[in-house]
Design a protein around this motif. Structure first.
Motif, PDB file in Angstrom:
ATOM      1  N   TYR A  22      22.571  25.864  -8.132  1.00 49.25           N
ATOM      2  CA  TYR A  22      21.247  25.600  -7.699  1.00 49.25           C
ATOM      3  C   TYR A  22      21.613  27.278  -6.568  1.00 49.25           C
ATOM      4  N   SER A  23      21.440  27.936  -7.447  1.00 51.19           N
ATOM      5  CA  SER A  23      21.645  29.233  -5.521  1.00 51.19           C
ATOM      6  C   SER A  23      20.979  28.927  -4.655  1.00 51.19           C
ATOM      7  N   VAL A  24      22.391  29.004  -3.727  1.00 47.91           N
ATOM      8  CA  VAL A  24      21.994  28.702  -2.143  1.00 47.91           C
ATOM      9  C   VAL A  24      21.253  29.995  -1.249  1.00 47.91           C
ATOM     10  N   SER A  25      21.578  31.031  -2.201  1.00 47.22           N
ATOM     11  CA  SER A  25      21.303  32.265  -1.237  1.00 47.22           C
ATOM     12  C   SER A  25      20.157  32.454  -0.672  1.00 47.22           C
ATOM     13  N   SER A  26      19.439  32.024  -1.402  1.00 51.94           N
ATOM     14  CA  SER A  26      17.701  31.997  -0.091  1.00 51.94           C
ATOM     15  C   SER A  26      17.361  30.457   0.265  1.00 51.94           C
ATOM     16  N   PHE A  27      18.237  29.513   0.282  1.00 53.69           N
ATOM     17  CA  PHE A  27      18.152  28.754   0.957  1.00 53.69           C
ATOM     18  C   PHE A  27      19.239  28.756   2.647  1.00 53.69           C
ATOM     19  N   ASN A  28      18.002  28.665   3.634  1.00 54.20           N
ATOM     20  CA  ASN A  28      18.585  28.435   4.559  1.00 54.20           C
ATOM     21  C   ASN A  28      18.283  27.432   5.483  1.00 54.20           C
ATOM     22  N   PHE A  29      19.435  26.067   6.405  1.00 53.99           N
ATOM     23  CA  PHE A  29      18.535  25.503   7.589  1.00 53.99           C
ATOM     24  C   PHE A  29      18.361  25.742   8.553  1.00 53.99           C
ATOM     25  N   GLY A  36      28.265  27.630   3.121  1.00 58.39           N
ATOM     26  CA  GLY A  36      30.135  28.039   2.930  1.00 58.39           C
ATOM     27  C   GLY A  36      30.023  27.141   1.320  1.00 58.39           C
ATOM     28  N   THR A  37      29.036  27.479   0.312  1.00 51.39           N
ATOM     29  CA  THR A  37      29.108  27.750  -0.724  1.00 51.39           C
ATOM     30  C   THR A  37      27.932  28.396  -1.489  1.00 51.39           C
ATOM     31  N   PRO A  38      28.006  29.644  -2.014  1.00 58.74           N
ATOM     32  CA  PRO A  38      27.005  30.368  -2.944  1.00 58.74           C
ATOM     33  C   PRO A  38      26.770  29.534  -3.876  1.00 58.74           C
ATOM     34  N   LEU A  39      26.508  28.056  -4.651  1.00 55.52           N
ATOM     35  CA  LEU A  39      25.729  27.194  -4.914  1.00 55.52           C
ATOM     36  C   LEU A  39      26.102  25.756  -4.512  1.00 55.52           C
ATOM     37  N   CYS A  43      20.935  17.899  -8.671  1.00 56.67           N
ATOM     38  CA  CYS A  43      20.400  16.885  -9.799  1.00 56.67           C
ATOM     39  C   CYS A  43      17.971  17.213  -9.611  1.00 56.67           C
ATOM     40  N   PHE A  44      17.852  17.938 -10.798  1.00 53.64           N
ATOM     41  CA  PHE A  44      16.631  18.112 -10.483  1.00 53.64           C
ATOM     42  C   PHE A  44      15.644  17.804 -11.420  1.00 53.64           C
ATOM     43  N   ASN A  45      16.929  16.330 -12.474  1.00 54.80           N
ATOM     44  CA  ASN A  45      16.091  15.128 -12.670  1.00 54.80           C
ATOM     45  C   ASN A  45      14.563  14.525 -11.930  1.00 54.80           C
ATOM     46  N   ASP A  46      13.865  14.205 -12.759  1.00 57.53           N
ATOM     47  CA  ASP A  46      12.580  14.560 -12.288  1.00 57.53           C
ATOM     48  C   ASP A  46      12.369  12.224 -11.869  1.00 57.53           C
ATOM     49  N   GLU A  47      13.209  12.219 -13.028  1.00 62.37           N
ATOM     50  CA  GLU A  47      13.753  10.144 -13.039  1.00 62.37           C
ATOM     51  C   GLU A  47      14.375   9.536 -12.241  1.00 62.37           C
ATOM     52  N   CYS A  48      14.820  10.546 -11.552  1.00 69.67           N
ATOM     53  CA  CYS A  48      16.128  10.197 -10.517  1.00 69.67           C
ATOM     54  C   CYS A  48      16.004   8.932  -9.706  1.00 69.67           C
ATOM     55  N   LYS A  49      16.484   8.717 -10.033  1.00 71.36           N
ATOM     56  CA  LYS A  49      16.270   6.990  -8.255  1.00 71.36           C
ATOM     57  C   LYS A  49      16.144   8.216  -6.430  1.00 71.36           C
ATOM     58  N   ILE A  50      17.171   8.828  -6.929  1.00 73.38           N
ATOM     59  CA  ILE A  50      17.126   9.593  -5.544  1.00 73.38           C
ATOM     60  C   ILE A  50      15.527  10.533  -5.219  1.00 73.38           C
ATOM     61  N   ARG A  91      12.843  24.870  -7.982  1.00 77.92           N
ATOM     62  CA  ARG A  91      13.167  25.871  -9.347  1.00 77.92           C
ATOM     63  C   ARG A  91      13.584  26.341  -9.578  1.00 77.92           C
ATOM     64  N   GLY A  92      12.481  27.530  -8.483  1.00 76.97           N
ATOM     65  CA  GLY A  92      13.362  28.649  -8.841  1.00 76.97           C
ATOM     66  C   GLY A  92      14.232  29.610  -8.358  1.00 76.97           C
ATOM     67  N   ASP A  93      15.244  28.698  -8.097  1.00 75.96           N
ATOM     68  CA  ASP A  93      16.092  29.135  -7.976  1.00 75.96           C
ATOM     69  C   ASP A  93      17.635  28.229  -8.900  1.00 75.96           C
ATOM     70  N   ILE A  94      17.419  27.369  -9.557  1.00 73.61           N
ATOM     71  CA  ILE A  94      18.207  27.161 -10.505  1.00 73.61           C
ATOM     72  C   ILE A  94      19.124  28.628 -10.772  1.00 73.61           C
ATOM     73  N   ILE A  95      20.073  28.154 -11.379  1.00 72.38           N
ATOM     74  CA  ILE A  95      21.026  29.316 -11.856  1.00 72.38           C
ATOM     75  C   ILE A  95      21.078  28.692 -13.758  1.00 72.38           C
ATOM     76  N   GLU A  96      20.248  28.946 -14.539  1.00 72.88           N
ATOM     77  CA  GLU A  96      19.776  29.050 -16.127  1.00 72.88           C
ATOM     78  C   GLU A  96      21.888  29.455 -16.082  1.00 72.88           C
ATOM     79  N   GLU A  97      22.467  28.685 -16.928  1.00 73.28           N
ATOM     80  CA  GLU A  97      23.635  28.939 -18.115  1.00 73.28           C
ATOM     81  C   GLU A  97      23.011  29.370 -19.742  1.00 73.28           C
TER      82      GLU A  97
END
Ligand SMILES: [Zn+2]
Length: 97
Positions: A22-29, A36-39, A43-50, A91-97
């Motif tokens: 996930y690219s954090v470039s567009s994300f700011n607290f 401190g990391t570019p990415l 977990c983008f699993n909609d079935e994830c417990k979290i 989801r728009g900032d997911i880096i697809e492989e």
């Protein structure tokens, strides 16, 4: 610090799905601090417990509609959860492989 392939190949400890880059470039607290990391690995699993449990947790704790997704910082090994407003958030900032 250099990101190794091994550091980026991880699964979610909560659902065992492969974490997505996930690219954090567009994300700011809101306080302006970054990760401190570019990415992050998220977990983008909609079935994830979290994510599934996050809906009621967000509402009970914050009175907000939303949920949470698990993240892992491959640079420093930190981990946590990010609040998301909807299923499609971030989801728009997911880096697809
Ligand atoms: Zn998960």
């Amino acid at each position: 610090m250099k990101l190794t392939h091994e550091a980026l190949d991880r699964e979610c400890p909560h659902c065992k799905e492969k974490l997505k880059k996930y690219s954090v470039s567009s994300f700011n607290f809101s306080d302006g601090l970054g990760f401190g990391t570019p990415l992050l690995l998220v977990c983008f699993n909609d079935e994830c417990k979290i994510f599934k449990d996050g809906w009621s947790a967000m509402f009970d704790n914050y009175g907000k509609t939303g949920s949470m997704r698990y993240w892992y910082n491959p640079v420093d090994g930190d981990e946590g959860v990010l609040p998301v407003g909807s299923r499609e958030a971030m989801r728009g900032d997911i880096i697809e492989e």
